[in-house]
Design an enzyme around this catalytic site. Sequence first.
Site, PDB file in Angstrom:
ATOM      1  N   LYS A  21       0.732  -1.324  -0.039  1.00  0.00           N
ATOM      2  CA  LYS A  21      -0.157   0.080  -0.043  1.00  0.00           C
ATOM      3  C   LYS A  21       0.947   1.279  -0.073  1.00  0.00           C
ATOM      4  CE  LYS A  21      -1.459   2.997   2.893  1.00  0.00           C
ATOM      5  NZ  LYS A  21      -1.371   4.037   2.245  1.00  0.00           N
ATOM      6  N   GLU A  51      10.796   1.482   9.967  1.00  0.00           N
ATOM      7  CA  GLU A  51      11.553   2.509   9.720  1.00  0.00           C
ATOM      8  C   GLU A  51      11.112   3.815   9.981  1.00  0.00           C
ATOM      9  OE1 GLU A  51      14.612   1.999   9.201  1.00  0.00           O
ATOM     10  OE2 GLU A  51      15.129  -0.107   8.809  1.00  0.00           O
ATOM     11  N   CYS A  92      14.086  11.005   5.842  1.00  0.00           N
ATOM     12  CA  CYS A  92      14.279  10.784   7.098  1.00  0.00           C
ATOM     13  C   CYS A  92      15.888  10.932   7.580  1.00  0.00           C
ATOM     14  CB  CYS A  92      13.865   9.288   6.910  1.00  0.00           C
ATOM     15  SG  CYS A  92      14.926   8.126   5.961  1.00  0.00           S
ATOM     16  N   GLU A 134      11.517  16.201  14.830  1.00  0.00           N
ATOM     17  CA  GLU A 134      11.476  15.904  13.232  1.00  0.00           C
ATOM     18  C   GLU A 134      10.675  17.030  12.671  1.00  0.00           C
ATOM     19  OE1 GLU A 134      10.087  12.396  11.217  1.00  0.00           O
ATOM     20  OE2 GLU A 134      12.100  12.351  10.301  1.00  0.00           O
TER      21      GLU A 134
END
Length: 500
Positions: free
Chosen positions: A180, A255, A289, A390
């Site tokens: 997906k 992750e 990331c 982040e």
Amino acid sequence: MATASASRAYKNFINGEWVAPNSGKTLENRNPANTDEVIGVFPLSSQEDVDAAVSAAKAAYHSWRLTPAPKRAEILYRTAEILVKRKEEFSREMTREMGKVLAETRGDVQEAIDMTYYMAGEGRRLFGQTTPSELPNKFAMSVRQSIGVCGMITPWNFPMAIPSWKMMPALVCGNTLVIKPAEDTPLSTHNLVGVLAEAGLPPGVVNLVGGDGPGTGAALTRHPDVPVVSFTGSTSTGRLIAETCAPVFKHYSLEMGGKNIILVMEDANLDLAVDGAIWGGFGTTGQRCTAASRVAVHKNVYNEFVNRFVARAAKLKVGNGLDPTVEMGPCINEQQLQTVMSYIEIGRREGAKLLTGGSRLSSGEYAKGWFHQPTVFGDCSPKMRVAQEEIFGPVVSLIPIDSLEQGIEVANGVPYGLSASIYTLNVNRAFAAMQDLYTGIVYVNAPTIGAETHLPFGGTKQTGNGHREAAVAAIDFFTEWKSVYIDYSDKLQRAQIDNN
Ligand code: NAD
């Protein structure tokens, strides 16, 4: 310019066929550099669609797992060859759907090519061990076995590379899968799946269902016939995936986010460090990331570094990534842009010094996109939110430091542990940093980005759950070990007893 009504309607890929979703629902995908441009209309799949995809993958598993691995690999070799031929077309489509500049989308497709070739090579390896037995006339070995149907959930920032990191190792190991893709970038995954089909993958081995996270993604994650879930995305979503998978003992690899750092020591080559910090901080509009969203600079060279870095950041050309002179594209969507803007406010309120940028770009050529200026905060303290959380946008926080020891403490003093880098010409400092930085990836005299497909990729703490992607580490995740003992002595031999 395509209009919504004229735009192409994409379908799910289930059991070797492109099929419209049962749900009848769709998601529209627009170009983040020009929101008038509709890339396509993609399925918003229901539980029923996910069930159909999983049942196709489950049926295909019986013969795929028994197909010799070198034969499976032949399909991957053909896939890589088709990707090489269509690299430019796929890169352009990716820039339109995702916004990053063409040089970077070419890199994204290249990463998928590299991963596919690498994993195709694994088809003739998938090494186990043969080892002596402690008993006479007994043979011992370990072999890898496939696991079953893998569910894969991917983010939007590497829309072909990240799906390839998951799909290629899973396939060469003999698993089947349902993927997906992210809501914002389904097209690149459609392109990859289309190529696998063209390369001759049997029906049902790979299935694609488009959709959102809480509906389609969650249905795939909790499906009882999906024993393996491979996820890349935010830490908050990763936690939800873990909560679903852990109680029923699924294998799951996460992750997740990062708050990566570049350390610039007093002996660094400053030109190189500035180049690295610009590329690390503003490449992919900071939406990696591994983005270098923090740069900690030794006080002896802080002012010099800041002057050069800020001058370069302020001059970066922002715009549509298809223009070869553009250096930084838009944010992925309005929500991400709003997140960036909220962090600008947070930084100001915390007392960080806004050195350049700080605003949305919305006039003229920027009027129809989600653009933001490259932004630099100076004199940040390590505990400020802009230096801890982040942001996932074009914002870099500069932190003055007094020593390598303090730099390492700052580097490790965040909840994440993906990537870190040090610029120094001193070999002792470089090795000390390699030893003490608690991250999954460390660079010396290079920025925090630039992973290669034959080394493990992933991070510590809230970045991951102990698994790694890429390299042989990915093979470890997508297989289980089976230890096999063959006793040819023709008598009962009791390990640990008869030989002691
Ligand atoms: P996200 O978590 O919002 O979405 C990622 C994927 O998860 C999407 O496909 C989404 O539809 C799906 N999803 C959302 N809710 C779900 C649910 N409840 N159940 C199942 N699936 C669900 O992340 P994003 O905004 O697409 O990506 C940005 C994040 O990804 C950043 O935090 C970034 O650091 C991280 N990322 C990490 C890596 C890495 O390898 N460590 C690589 C790229 C991106």
